[in-house]
Design an enzyme around this catalytic site. Structure first.
Site, PDB file in Angstrom:
ATOM      1  N   ASP A 152      -3.644   0.760  -9.960  1.00 50.98           N
ATOM      2  CA  ASP A 152      -5.056   0.512 -10.230  1.00 50.98           C
ATOM      3  C   ASP A 152      -5.307   0.187 -11.699  1.00 50.98           C
ATOM      4  O   ASP A 152      -6.046  -0.741 -12.035  1.00 50.98           O
ATOM      5  CB  ASP A 152      -5.894   1.729  -9.837  1.00 50.98           C
ATOM      6  CG  ASP A 152      -5.832   2.003  -8.341  1.00 50.98           C
ATOM      7  OD1 ASP A 152      -5.307   1.150  -7.611  1.00 50.98           O
ATOM      8  OD2 ASP A 152      -6.314   3.078  -7.927  1.00 50.98           O
ATOM      9  N   GLY A 188     -15.732   5.334  -5.197  1.00 50.43           N
ATOM     10  CA  GLY A 188     -15.157   5.999  -4.034  1.00 50.43           C
ATOM     11  C   GLY A 188     -15.008   5.094  -2.821  1.00 50.43           C
ATOM     12  O   GLY A 188     -14.843   5.565  -1.708  1.00 50.43           O
ATOM     13  N   GLU A 235      -5.350  10.003 -15.987  1.00 50.43           N
ATOM     14  CA  GLU A 235      -5.808  10.367 -14.633  1.00 50.43           C
ATOM     15  C   GLU A 235      -4.887  11.421 -14.010  1.00 50.43           C
ATOM     16  O   GLU A 235      -5.353  12.361 -13.366  1.00 50.43           O
ATOM     17  CB  GLU A 235      -5.925   9.116 -13.744  1.00 50.43           C
ATOM     18  CG  GLU A 235      -6.627   9.431 -12.424  1.00 50.43           C
ATOM     19  CD  GLU A 235      -7.269   8.230 -11.731  1.00 50.43           C
ATOM     20  OE1 GLU A 235      -7.518   7.193 -12.380  1.00 50.43           O
ATOM     21  OE2 GLU A 235      -7.545   8.348 -10.525  1.00 50.43           O
ATOM     22  N   GLY A 272     -12.605   2.848  -2.542  1.00 51.03           N
ATOM     23  CA  GLY A 272     -11.236   2.329  -2.548  1.00 51.03           C
ATOM     24  C   GLY A 272     -11.100   1.078  -3.406  1.00 51.03           C
ATOM     25  O   GLY A 272     -10.109   0.363  -3.312  1.00 51.03           O
ATOM     26  N   LEU A 273     -12.099   0.805  -4.245  1.00 51.63           N
ATOM     27  CA  LEU A 273     -12.076  -0.405  -5.062  1.00 51.63           C
ATOM     28  C   LEU A 273     -11.773  -0.078  -6.521  1.00 51.63           C
ATOM     29  O   LEU A 273     -11.887  -0.905  -7.403  1.00 51.63           O
ATOM     30  CB  LEU A 273     -13.407  -1.161  -4.919  1.00 51.63           C
ATOM     31  CG  LEU A 273     -13.744  -1.511  -3.458  1.00 51.63           C
ATOM     32  CD1 LEU A 273     -15.116  -2.177  -3.364  1.00 51.63           C
ATOM     33  CD2 LEU A 273     -12.678  -2.418  -2.837  1.00 51.63           C
ATOM     34  N   ASP A 288       3.236   2.290  -4.686  1.00 56.05           N
ATOM     35  CA  ASP A 288       3.296   2.398  -6.162  1.00 56.05           C
ATOM     36  C   ASP A 288       3.779   3.758  -6.643  1.00 56.05           C
ATOM     37  O   ASP A 288       4.062   3.917  -7.812  1.00 56.05           O
ATOM     38  CB  ASP A 288       1.982   1.976  -6.835  1.00 56.05           C
ATOM     39  CG  ASP A 288       0.851   2.971  -6.704  1.00 56.05           C
ATOM     40  OD1 ASP A 288       0.868   3.780  -5.752  1.00 56.05           O
ATOM     41  OD2 ASP A 288      -0.061   2.933  -7.550  1.00 56.05           O
ATOM     42  N   GLU A 343       0.838  -1.215   0.000  1.00 50.51           N
ATOM     43  CA  GLU A 343       0.000   0.000   0.000  1.00 50.51           C
ATOM     44  C   GLU A 343       0.863   1.252   0.000  1.00 50.51           C
ATOM     45  O   GLU A 343       1.799   1.369   0.790  1.00 50.51           O
ATOM     46  CB  GLU A 343      -0.903  -0.018   1.235  1.00 50.51           C
ATOM     47  CG  GLU A 343      -2.245   0.615   1.005  1.00 50.51           C
ATOM     48  CD  GLU A 343      -3.057  -0.137  -0.046  1.00 50.51           C
ATOM     49  OE1 GLU A 343      -3.125   0.350  -1.184  1.00 50.51           O
ATOM     50  OE2 GLU A 343      -3.624  -1.199   0.270  1.00 50.51           O
ATOM     51  N   HIS A 344       0.511   2.172  -0.896  1.00 51.12           N
ATOM     52  CA  HIS A 344       1.244   3.443  -1.070  1.00 51.12           C
ATOM     53  C   HIS A 344       2.672   3.222  -1.555  1.00 51.12           C
ATOM     54  O   HIS A 344       3.494   4.123  -1.509  1.00 51.12           O
ATOM     55  CB  HIS A 344       1.221   4.285   0.213  1.00 51.12           C
ATOM     56  CG  HIS A 344      -0.118   4.932   0.447  1.00 51.12           C
ATOM     57  ND1 HIS A 344      -0.375   6.229   0.110  1.00 51.12           N
ATOM     58  CD2 HIS A 344      -1.272   4.433   0.933  1.00 51.12           C
ATOM     59  CE1 HIS A 344      -1.640   6.514   0.408  1.00 51.12           C
ATOM     60  NE2 HIS A 344      -2.205   5.434   0.911  1.00 51.12           N
TER      61      HIS A 344
END
Ligand code: ADP
Ligand code: MG
Length: 402
Positions: free
Chosen positions: A190, A140, A178, A142-143, A38, A35-36
């Site tokens: 993602d 929204g 994005e 987180g998926l 990337d 997590e975080h």
């Protein structure tokens, strides 16, 4: 859970008055671990959800892009592709760049419009299109509904215009869209998950060189289950905190003289932390990133050894690191994780950006109901919004449905 081809094509017909050329779909994802990492050139390990966003689409010869979503208010958004310009502000402002057509509210159209913009920026011969979307990916939460929307669009255009781009290239274009068009400084996880995941696997991705490995993740065969607990909250802090954490990680890398925190090995972590003694915030960020990359490698080693249960403690340790070192958890996520573990889960952690969204919980199949009830009861007792709990079965990445 997967949007059907027929339903999406019918809805397209109702909106545009003709059948679409085809229907494409891309999934939402959960991140198992990493997590975080990337945006620190590190390791991630997402898996695709059965929830998908489907895009029914036809090419148009006139350079007009029409966008419509069953999940968004407002009607058809109509844009000229040669008038698309990236805007530095919130997504809603991007539509100011369009001329002529119906400009409804709803910044959502910036995501698919950004794909067309990014493809054109890359010199790819993409033209206008009519697109209609139907989705079962919660937004929204987180998926990663945004990447599902982007990749369904990118794959549709790839086929409609015969671009022949591989999935990873579509992911890079979507990240560019994005970042530069929508204005969200996300990493590459993602979009890669939506584009490249395969059924029955978690996807190991090295976000520096983009090498991938499909890691078999057959939970049902081992009597295990991965629950997703969507807390149904998103705290306002989220966006600013993301940018702050990113900047803090960059500060840490600079202070340590490395290109990215990925370059600090687990073995050299103590030395690195010593050097950061006067900057406790950055110290915590560095400790999280370095230990998290190490946890990803450990998870893979345990999965390769056929010991899926053994990843549980690594997930739970990852949560503690996000809570205490990276400081992006919140009361709802902590309650979900703590309650699940106390009720017998094998391991649990928040997943995604933080400050709300979802947690993943690894449980013995026989404990799934007990753990779900415990979490739901704990949320009720705390006066929180009831969480949504569902099972994540590692699904397929983006594909053409018909
Ligand atoms: P996440 O990706 O975690 O779901 P984001 O904030 O990154 O959250 O993206 C959510 C946004 O993506 C929504 O607010 C909306 O603008 C857009 N979006 C996602 N899916 C759809 C959809 N099917 N139709 C319209 N907009 C969508
Ligand atoms: Mg997103």
């Amino acid at each position: 859970m997967t949007m059907t081809e027929a339903g999406t094509a019918e809805a397209f017909h109702a909106v545009y008055g003709a059948a679409p050329t085809g229907v494409w779909a891309a999934p939402g994802r959960v991140n198992l671990i990493g997590e975080h990492t990337d945006y620190n050139d590190g390791f991630v390990m997402p898996l695709a959800l059965p929830h998908t966003t489907a895009a029914a689409a036809s090419a148009r010869p006139d350079g007009v892009l029409r966008l419509h979503s069953g999940g968004a208010d407002g009607g058809i958004v109509e844009l000229r592709i040669d008038a698309l310009r990236p805007a530095p502000g919130p997504a809603d402002r991007i539509l100011e760049a369009s001329r002529g057509g119906a400009q409804r509210s709803g910044g959502w159209a910036a995501y698919p419009a950004g794909i067309v913009w990014a493809m054109r920026e890359a010199g790819l011969p993409v033209g206008g299109a009519d697109l209609h979307y139907e989705s079962t990916v919660p937004t929204g939460a987180g998926l990663s509904s945004s990447a599902a929307l982007e990749i369904a669009t990118a794959l549709a255009l790839n086929d409609l215009y015969g671009l022949g781009l591989p999935a990873q290239r579509l992911a890079q274009l979507a990240q560019r869209a994005e970042n530069a068009f929508v204005g969200v400084p996300c990493g590459i996880m993602d979009q890669t998950a939506a584009a490249c995941c395969t059924e029955g696997h978690a996807l190991f991705l090295d976000t520096r060189d983009l090498t991938q490995r499909q890691v078999p993740f057959d939970l049902a065969g081992e009597g295990l289950r991965l629950l997703v607990v969507d807390t149904c909250v998103k705290h306002e802090l989220g966006d600013g905190a993301y940018a702050e954490r990113r900047a803090g990680c960059e500060r840490g890398a600079r202070a340590l003289g490395v290109r990215a925190l990925r370059d600090i090995s687990y073995a050299h972590l103590p030395e690195a932390l010593d050097k950061l003694a006067d900057d406790p915030d950055v110290r915590g960020l560095v400790r999280h990133i370095v230990t998290e990359n190490h946890r990803v490698e450990e998870v893979i080693a345990r999965l390769d050894a056929g010991d899926t249960r053994a990843i549980g403690p690594l997930l739970t340790a990852g949560h503690a690191s996000l809570r205490d070192d990276f400081k992006i958890s919140c009361a709802e996520l902590d309650l979900a994780v703590d309650t699940a573990v106390a009720a017998g889960a094998v391991g649990a952690r928040m997943t995604g950006g933080g400050f709300g969204g979802s947690a993943v919980v690894l449980v013995e199949e026989t404990d799934a109901e007990k753990v779900t009830t415990a979490v739901t009861d704990a949320f009720a007792a705390a006066g929180f919004v009831p969480p949504r709990v569902f099972t994540a079965v590692p699904g397929a990445g983006a594909r053409r449905l018909g």
